[in-house]
Write a protein that holds these residues in place. Sequence first.
Motif, mmCIF file in Angstrom:
data_model
loop_
_atom_site.group_PDB
_atom_site.id
_atom_site.type_symbol
_atom_site.label_atom_id
_atom_site.label_comp_id
_atom_site.label_asym_id
_atom_site.label_seq_id
_atom_site.Cartn_x
_atom_site.Cartn_y
_atom_site.Cartn_z
ATOM 1 N N ILE A 110 -47.761 33.987 -69.002
ATOM 2 C CA ILE A 110 -47.097 32.998 -68.175
ATOM 3 C C ILE A 110 -47.234 31.645 -68.851
ATOM 4 C CG2 ILE A 110 -49.045 32.316 -66.692
ATOM 5 C CD1 ILE A 110 -46.672 32.959 -64.421
ATOM 6 N N ASP A 111 -46.248 30.775 -68.651
ATOM 7 C CA ASP A 111 -46.314 29.444 -69.250
ATOM 8 C C ASP A 111 -46.201 28.400 -68.139
ATOM 9 O OD1 ASP A 111 -46.202 27.142 -70.660
ATOM 10 O OD2 ASP A 111 -44.547 27.722 -71.976
ATOM 11 N N LEU A 112 -47.364 27.892 -67.716
ATOM 12 C CA LEU A 112 -47.371 26.895 -66.649
ATOM 13 C C LEU A 112 -47.109 25.498 -67.174
ATOM 14 C CD1 LEU A 112 -50.513 28.078 -64.644
ATOM 15 C CD2 LEU A 112 -48.111 28.412 -64.070
ATOM 16 N N SER A 113 -47.061 25.353 -68.498
ATOM 17 C CA SER A 113 -46.981 24.004 -69.064
ATOM 18 C C SER A 113 -45.554 23.489 -69.216
ATOM 19 C CB SER A 113 -47.669 23.972 -70.429
ATOM 20 O OG SER A 113 -46.882 24.652 -71.387
ATOM 21 N N VAL A 114 -44.535 24.310 -68.894
ATOM 22 C CA VAL A 114 -43.162 23.892 -69.222
ATOM 23 C C VAL A 114 -42.737 22.615 -68.514
ATOM 24 C CG1 VAL A 114 -42.167 26.052 -70.044
ATOM 25 C CG2 VAL A 114 -42.269 25.601 -67.590
ATOM 26 N N GLY A 115 -43.138 22.438 -67.252
ATOM 27 C CA GLY A 115 -42.752 21.224 -66.534
ATOM 28 C C GLY A 115 -43.346 20.000 -67.202
ATOM 29 N N ALA A 116 -44.633 20.050 -67.482
ATOM 30 C CA ALA A 116 -45.304 18.930 -68.142
ATOM 31 C C ALA A 116 -44.765 18.741 -69.549
ATOM 32 C CB ALA A 116 -46.809 19.180 -68.172
ATOM 33 N N ALA A 117 -44.418 19.866 -70.219
ATOM 34 C CA ALA A 117 -43.853 19.770 -71.568
ATOM 35 C C ALA A 117 -42.518 19.052 -71.512
ATOM 36 C CB ALA A 117 -43.683 21.161 -72.181
ATOM 37 N N LEU A 118 -41.746 19.326 -70.462
ATOM 38 C CA LEU A 118 -40.467 18.637 -70.296
ATOM 39 C C LEU A 118 -40.704 17.129 -70.194
ATOM 40 C CD1 LEU A 118 -37.548 19.619 -67.961
ATOM 41 C CD2 LEU A 118 -38.386 17.276 -68.002
ATOM 42 N N GLY A 119 -41.637 16.713 -69.345
ATOM 43 C CA GLY A 119 -41.923 15.297 -69.180
ATOM 44 C C GLY A 119 -42.383 14.667 -70.485
ATOM 45 N N PHE A 120 -43.287 15.366 -71.175
ATOM 46 C CA PHE A 120 -43.840 14.817 -72.413
ATOM 47 C C PHE A 120 -42.771 14.683 -73.499
ATOM 48 C CE2 PHE A 120 -45.930 15.403 -76.555
ATOM 49 C CZ PHE A 120 -46.806 14.332 -76.525
ATOM 50 N N THR A 121 -41.995 15.739 -73.699
ATOM 51 C CA THR A 121 -40.973 15.675 -74.748
ATOM 52 C C THR A 121 -39.914 14.633 -74.394
ATOM 53 O OG1 THR A 121 -39.788 17.514 -73.710
ATOM 54 C CG2 THR A 121 -41.241 18.057 -75.542
ATOM 55 N N ALA A 122 -39.621 14.473 -73.095
ATOM 56 C CA ALA A 122 -38.629 13.479 -72.689
ATOM 57 C C ALA A 122 -39.114 12.080 -73.072
ATOM 58 C CB ALA A 122 -38.382 13.574 -71.187
ATOM 59 N N VAL A 123 -40.386 11.820 -72.809
ATOM 60 C CA VAL A 123 -40.946 10.507 -73.131
ATOM 61 C C VAL A 123 -40.949 10.276 -74.637
ATOM 62 C CG1 VAL A 123 -43.115 9.242 -73.146
ATOM 63 C CG2 VAL A 123 -42.313 10.317 -71.036
ATOM 64 N N VAL A 124 -41.392 11.297 -75.380
ATOM 65 C CA VAL A 124 -41.424 11.177 -76.836
ATOM 66 C C VAL A 124 -40.019 10.934 -77.374
ATOM 67 C CG1 VAL A 124 -41.802 12.489 -78.963
ATOM 68 C CG2 VAL A 124 -43.517 12.530 -77.150
ATOM 69 N N THR A 125 -39.054 11.669 -76.847
ATOM 70 C CA THR A 125 -37.670 11.520 -77.281
ATOM 71 C C THR A 125 -37.169 10.105 -77.010
ATOM 72 O OG1 THR A 125 -37.282 13.829 -76.747
ATOM 73 C CG2 THR A 125 -35.339 12.448 -77.038
ATOM 74 N N ALA A 126 -37.400 9.633 -75.806
ATOM 75 C CA ALA A 126 -36.872 8.319 -75.417
ATOM 76 C C ALA A 126 -37.482 7.211 -76.271
ATOM 77 C CB ALA A 126 -37.151 8.074 -73.936
ATOM 78 N N GLN A 127 -38.783 7.335 -76.537
ATOM 79 C CA GLN A 127 -39.430 6.290 -77.332
ATOM 80 C C GLN A 127 -38.949 6.316 -78.780
ATOM 81 O OE1 GLN A 127 -43.655 6.682 -76.639
ATOM 82 N NE2 GLN A 127 -43.527 5.411 -74.792
ATOM 83 N N ALA A 128 -38.810 7.515 -79.348
ATOM 84 C CA ALA A 128 -38.345 7.610 -80.737
ATOM 85 C C ALA A 128 -36.895 7.149 -80.837
ATOM 86 C CB ALA A 128 -38.483 9.043 -81.246
ATOM 87 N N LEU A 129 -36.141 7.465 -79.805
ATOM 88 C CA LEU A 129 -34.725 7.085 -79.757
ATOM 89 C C LEU A 129 -34.591 5.559 -79.737
ATOM 90 C CD1 LEU A 129 -32.049 8.785 -79.245
ATOM 91 C CD2 LEU A 129 -32.292 8.104 -76.871
ATOM 92 N N ARG A 130 -35.425 4.918 -78.925
ATOM 93 C CA ARG A 130 -35.408 3.463 -78.793
ATOM 94 C C ARG A 130 -35.790 2.813 -80.124
ATOM 95 N NH1 ARG A 130 -40.008 1.960 -75.031
ATOM 96 N NH2 ARG A 130 -41.114 2.334 -76.976
ATOM 97 N N ASP A 131 -36.810 3.397 -80.803
ATOM 98 C CA ASP A 131 -37.336 2.744 -81.994
ATOM 99 C C ASP A 131 -36.626 3.161 -83.275
ATOM 100 O OD1 ASP A 131 -39.076 1.678 -80.196
ATOM 101 O OD2 ASP A 131 -40.721 3.065 -80.665
ATOM 102 N N HIS A 132 -36.145 4.418 -83.344
ATOM 103 C CA HIS A 132 -35.623 4.912 -84.626
ATOM 104 C C HIS A 132 -34.243 5.542 -84.547
ATOM 105 C CE1 HIS A 132 -39.661 4.211 -86.115
ATOM 106 N NE2 HIS A 132 -40.134 4.958 -85.137
ATOM 107 N N GLY A 133 -33.639 5.572 -83.401
ATOM 108 C CA GLY A 133 -32.271 6.073 -83.322
ATOM 109 C C GLY A 133 -32.150 7.510 -82.843
ATOM 110 N N LEU A 134 -30.910 7.943 -82.682
ATOM 111 C CA LEU A 134 -30.580 9.207 -82.031
ATOM 112 C C LEU A 134 -31.193 10.414 -82.726
ATOM 113 C CD1 LEU A 134 -28.886 10.738 -79.878
ATOM 114 C CD2 LEU A 134 -27.029 10.786 -81.541
ATOM 115 N N VAL A 135 -30.982 10.516 -84.045
ATOM 116 C CA VAL A 135 -31.438 11.701 -84.762
ATOM 117 C C VAL A 135 -32.951 11.832 -84.666
ATOM 118 C CG1 VAL A 135 -31.568 12.826 -87.014
ATOM 119 C CG2 VAL A 135 -29.475 11.617 -86.322
ATOM 120 N N ALA A 136 -33.643 10.702 -84.867
ATOM 121 C CA ALA A 136 -35.099 10.701 -84.794
ATOM 122 C C ALA A 136 -35.557 11.126 -83.395
ATOM 123 C CB ALA A 136 -35.650 9.327 -85.127
#
Lengths: 497, 350
Positions: free
Chosen positions: B76-102
């Motif tokens: 079972i993978d109970l971490s998917v919800g938290a993984a979603l939140g974490f990856t979303a934050v990482v994505t948004a921050q990298a997007l803000r600082d380094h652009g879409l592809v990053a």
Amino acid sequence: MRMQLADVHKSFGENHVLRGVSLAVEPGEVVALCGENGAGKSTLTRVISGAHQPDRGRVLVDGEAAVLKDPQAAMALGIEVIYQEFQQNLFPHLSVAENMHVLDRDGRFGRWSVSRRRMAEAASSALRDLGLDIDVRRPVGELGVAERQMVEIAKAMTHKPRLLILDEPTAALDERESERLFEQVRRLREAGVTILYISHRLDEVFELSDRIVVLRDGRVTLDEPTGSLTPARVVTAMVGDAVDDFYPKERNATDRVVLRVRGASGGDAFHGVDLDVRAGEVLGIGGVVGCGRGELLRALFGLHPLTAGTVTVDGEPVRARDPRRAIAGRVAYVTPDRSGEGLAMQQSVEANVSLPSLGRFTTADVVRRGRERAATGKVMADLRVRAASPSVPAGSLSGGNQQKTLFAKWVMTGPRVLLMDEPTRGVDVGAKTEIYRIINGLTADGVAVVLVSSDLPELVAMSDRVLVMREGRPVSELTGDDVNEQNILEHALVGAP
Amino acid sequence: MTSTVTSLASRSRLSSAAAAARRLRAVWMLLLVGVVLTIASPVFLTHNNLMNVGLATSVAALLAVGQTYVIVLAEIDLSVGAALGFTAVVTAQALRDHGLVAGVAAGVAAGAAIGLVNGLLVTKTRMPSFIATLATMSVLSGLSLQLTKGNPVAVTDYDFQGIGQSRIAGVPVPVVIMLVVFAAAGYLLARTRFGRHVYATGDNTEAARLSGVRTDRVKILAFVISGVLAALAGFILTARLSTAEPTAGTGLELEAIAAVIIGGTSLAGGRGTLLGTLVGALVLGVIDNGMNLLDVSPFLQNVVKGLVILLAVFLDRNIDVLRSLIPKRADGTAHRGPSHRGGTAAAKTR
């Protein structure tokens, strides 16, 4: 306790297991009960312990007919059994003291709240009576096998038994631990406890018992004082001289060596094993449970560490660190534990058969179902696997067809070496013969077969040659007319004469 | 002999399609709920509303895809919800600082890394997946808050917003992504060697290992798939809302597990399909939507959902009992396997 059985019969369906057993056990006597697998020893034990009811015949305790309608009734009369699977009767996370008094039937330690202190004292004193010094507060799971067995015996002793039945008590013990057990048995005999000792290790039977009773096919074939017997006579009584035509053995052995093993050792399980198995040959490995033969096969298939030695197949070295590499080296293994490690029971028969060979039916990892079905269908037809369709779950097949499915899975891989451990366990007679024909078919194709079986007639009939192992070491190799049950048992039990 | 085998084979191919439909009990559940809502609300069966259902379902459905692999493997993978939140934050921050592809690359890499860690914990340290992923769930949700100091991260990239907000031929992009992912993942599970290995490993790990399957690697890959799809689900949610919330995924793991179970996948492993999971996710989505249409109190919505999950699993477990109450048809020869349903679930307590 004086315990008598008079003409006891017991059947399970068509299977007539006990066919009129009569015997008497006198107070303070150690009686050894011997016999091959399936001779009826366990059933007899279960009749005495109240777990089975005899169909016919009587059980007499101290001369009076006893009705042992369940194990509790037998316990009330002072009959205690230490089963071979004694570990299942212990609770690993509970302490020794708690385990010994799980059935505190008379509420000795308090009706509502159990006094741990009193329980511990009672447990320690019971263990001390057996000359043992075990901390009763430790969880049983932390004890070694021998200590657990002692706990089980001490637990039985707290019920003040008058007849103690020990079923293969040394199967899991080493020599030193066995010696300690024998001391306990002698001590109990001094204390007037009657002991029925079931074992197929003849050396210990001769060392310990006052009398030996041999069962064969549900009948008593020998019942004499130990002093007047020889191991050879006991073995003859166990084996009889029945020769069977039920095995369709074909001799296909050639001269070309396929599997060559040199100096193989596997931890404590086996040492210094050399094997040469030729194309088309069936090498049988004989020996009692615990002699290392099962571990040897597992080591050749990468399931048990091979701590020393070399293995070659057709001259190519095979380093089977895991089953994948063994399969790549064209070695296959029919496990004795079909449901535990043989088949994925919810998956289709077909998916089970093709699993190790799937790579042959894939293009870019996509399974070509038509090719898979054609190939599995052919193997299943050759091996006469009877299934309503190849897509029914493997678990829905009969035991015999499941076993044939297991064979089909390995035949499909085109092995050069097929290792098989108890290949006909839990299989009906008809399917057994079919499995023997499958073995013939394999040897006709030049496959080298290594056969481990505790079914002695099967081992004798299907092997071209038999290597006997004892305590992890090969003790002798039997060929030609020397391959018979008598020889195998003698070498396996008492070492080379 | 051979001819009987082939004739049986072709017959069974026909009947196996019918059997698959029969086995997918969640379909009946979905139809039932659909019919009730069509009658109860005139809005339900409109294009716009159905697209809303798809849109609302897509995030949990993507998590449920990875979860299906993991659950078929009896993990079972109970971490998917938290993984979603974490990856979303990482994505948004990298997007803000380094652009879409990053941004996208960082999100996918983070998701894969999370899956790899989960997989390694479960296979190499032999930790039960329930415990291992419970721990990573906690770690990830804490990290998300730490990275953002608890604040949402705004996403202004127009192209990225398109992932959540634009449409292709009238169908919202998240719905397209969901359908494509289901088709691809379904093909992978049903038709490839990897899929076979997943089923065999989930059914009987030892038997699979003895057949030469690299069972550890199969499990690790399943967790990696789960992590990457959590990142993809995170993209959709972030793009739709134009912000990445550190707590965005909280509770979604349970929604995903519920979808998988309603879809008929066995928690004991070895059995389940992605089509079932899709239907399971839609059942939950339709119920949410229907309760909104019918103005059910938001407090009661969870109660209803819980009851629906119970009903679905009850039907799944007891279908053979219920069926035995109905008189058998004359051609009742269709094979029904051994009743693993309840049986193996009880026997295989991992």
